[in-house]
Design a protein around this motif. Structure first.
Motif, PDB file in Angstrom:
ATOM      1  N   LEU A 258       1.043  -1.205  -0.047  1.00 46.15           N
ATOM      2  CA  LEU A 258      -0.080   0.022   0.069  1.00 46.15           C
ATOM      3  C   LEU A 258       0.786   1.247   0.095  1.00 46.15           C
ATOM      4  O   LEU A 258       0.521   2.136  -0.774  1.00 46.15           O
ATOM      5  CB  LEU A 258      -1.005  -0.130   1.194  1.00 46.15           C
ATOM      6  N   VAL A 259       1.997   1.263   0.930  1.00 42.53           N
ATOM      7  CA  VAL A 259       2.907   2.413   0.787  1.00 42.53           C
ATOM      8  C   VAL A 259       3.336   2.541  -0.513  1.00 42.53           C
ATOM      9  O   VAL A 259       3.555   3.732  -1.059  1.00 42.53           O
ATOM     10  CB  VAL A 259       4.044   2.238   1.825  1.00 42.53           C
TER      11      VAL A 259
ATOM     12  N   GLY B 136       5.333  14.733  -8.318  1.00 44.15           N
ATOM     13  CA  GLY B 136       6.589  14.614  -8.584  1.00 44.15           C
ATOM     14  C   GLY B 136       7.702  14.229  -7.166  1.00 44.15           C
ATOM     15  O   GLY B 136       6.717  14.004  -6.374  1.00 44.15           O
ATOM     16  N   ILE B 137       8.774  14.154  -7.493  1.00 45.57           N
ATOM     17  CA  ILE B 137       9.684  13.665  -6.270  1.00 45.57           C
ATOM     18  C   ILE B 137       9.589  14.492  -5.277  1.00 45.57           C
ATOM     19  O   ILE B 137       9.804  14.328  -3.924  1.00 45.57           O
ATOM     20  CB  ILE B 137      11.074  13.525  -7.032  1.00 45.57           C
ATOM     21  N   ASP B 138       9.347  15.788  -5.389  1.00 41.64           N
ATOM     22  CA  ASP B 138       9.574  16.903  -4.302  1.00 41.64           C
ATOM     23  C   ASP B 138       8.256  16.558  -3.301  1.00 41.64           C
ATOM     24  O   ASP B 138       8.338  16.554  -2.250  1.00 41.64           O
ATOM     25  CB  ASP B 138       9.233  18.402  -4.937  1.00 41.64           C
ATOM     26  N   GLY B 139       7.041  16.114  -3.760  1.00 42.87           N
ATOM     27  CA  GLY B 139       6.003  15.637  -3.061  1.00 42.87           C
ATOM     28  C   GLY B 139       6.213  14.547  -2.278  1.00 42.87           C
ATOM     29  O   GLY B 139       5.683  14.562  -1.083  1.00 42.87           O
ATOM     30  N   VAL B 140       6.990  13.558  -2.907  1.00 39.07           N
ATOM     31  CA  VAL B 140       7.149  12.384  -1.988  1.00 39.07           C
ATOM     32  C   VAL B 140       8.164  12.527  -1.109  1.00 39.07           C
ATOM     33  O   VAL B 140       8.006  11.988   0.042  1.00 39.07           O
ATOM     34  CB  VAL B 140       7.986  11.307  -3.244  1.00 39.07           C
TER      35      VAL B 140
ATOM     36  N   ALA C  50       2.777   5.973  -2.763  1.00 38.54           N
ATOM     37  CA  ALA C  50       3.963   6.713  -3.149  1.00 38.54           C
ATOM     38  C   ALA C  50       4.108   7.041  -4.491  1.00 38.54           C
ATOM     39  O   ALA C  50       4.476   8.001  -5.270  1.00 38.54           O
ATOM     40  CB  ALA C  50       5.299   6.007  -2.716  1.00 38.54           C
ATOM     41  N   GLY C  51       3.804   5.872  -5.373  1.00 35.42           N
ATOM     42  CA  GLY C  51       3.738   6.067  -6.795  1.00 35.42           C
ATOM     43  C   GLY C  51       2.717   7.133  -7.429  1.00 35.42           C
ATOM     44  O   GLY C  51       3.049   7.818  -8.265  1.00 35.42           O
ATOM     45  N   LEU C  52       1.621   6.982  -6.694  1.00 35.35           N
ATOM     46  CA  LEU C  52       0.408   8.102  -7.336  1.00 35.35           C
ATOM     47  C   LEU C  52       0.856   9.462  -6.819  1.00 35.35           C
ATOM     48  O   LEU C  52       0.841  10.586  -7.609  1.00 35.35           O
ATOM     49  CB  LEU C  52      -0.821   7.769  -6.478  1.00 35.35           C
TER      50      LEU C  52
END
Length: 236
Positions: free
Chosen positions: A72-73, A85-89, A77-79
């Motif tokens: 689930l994580v 983008g990577i900044d949001g993750v 994380a993919g969504l």
């Protein structure tokens, strides 16, 4: 009776006496029944009383629950990466690490509290008060204990686990957890009374009083039918 016949009788009597004396000496030196010591020596050794108990099945560090949470994580994380983008993750990851650092001391304190309670509480008294044979009294004690139990989930759930360890059954523990959730005085005094008022809080508590007892009784009913032979084995 003549002399030859008398001599022959004396000889026969002497032979009989000598034979009986020899037989008695043979029985004395070579008994037919062995001594108790010999019987004890040929017996098989008794099994040792301090035999090692059967080892319990070791729990796996990674189970199905951990695998599902990890999946689930990864999906979440993919969504997020697809949308922000990577900044949001990285932003979410940094916030979660900070939250983990804040709650970790509370989790550790709750686990220590549960371990200490499991060691301090007498198993026989807890089993009599909250065990499977405690009846309605055990459900009422669990309900009252949950209602006065302070703290949040970091306190309540380790205490519930400790009660299960020292002899409480599923029904009494369910009554305690449900009572802590519905009737816990800490949240009622700190949040419910000042925001919703006295009338609402009192009526909500009165209406909620029978629910922990009913939940505990239902838990006992289900547990006895699902596990008729006793406690279930811990998950692998």
């Amino acid at each position: 009776m003549g002399m030859p016949e008398m001599r022959m009788g004396i000889v026969r009597a002497s032979v009989c006496v000598a034979t009986m004396a020899g037989l008695s000496r043979t029985e004395t030196h070579h008994p037919q029944n062995p001594s108790p010591l010999s019987e004890h020596q040929i017996k098989d050794p008794a099994p040792a009383d301090d035999a090692e108990p059967k080892p319990r099945r070791a729990r796996k560090p990674v189970g199905w629950s951990m695998i599902m949470i990890g999946a689930l994580v990864a999906v979440c994380a993919g969504l997020v990466w697809r949308r922000d983008g990577i900044d949001g993750v990285l932003k979410i990851l940094t916030h979660d690490l900070w939250l983990f650092g804040e709650i970790m001391p509370r989790v550790l304190a709750g686990c220590l509290l549960g371990g200490f309670i499991a060691e301090i509480l007498p198993h026989d008294k807890v089993s009599r008060a909250l065990g499977p044979n405690s009846g309605l009294k055990g459900l009422l004690i669990g309900t009252a204990f949950g209602a006065i139990l302070p703290g949040g989930p970091f306190t309540a759930y380790p205490v519930a686990a400790a009660l299960l360890t020292v002899g409480a059954d599923f029904g009494a523990t369910i009554a305690m957890v449900v009572s802590w959730t519905l009737i816990g005085y800490g949240r009622a005094v700190a949040w419910e009374l000042p925001i919703l008022g006295t009338d609402f809080t009192l009526w909500r508590i009165v209406i909620s009083l029978p629910i922990p007892v009913l939940a505990g009784a239902l838990g006992r009913f289900v547990f006895v039918r699902m596990y008729p032979k006793g406690e279930p084995e811990p998950p692998a």
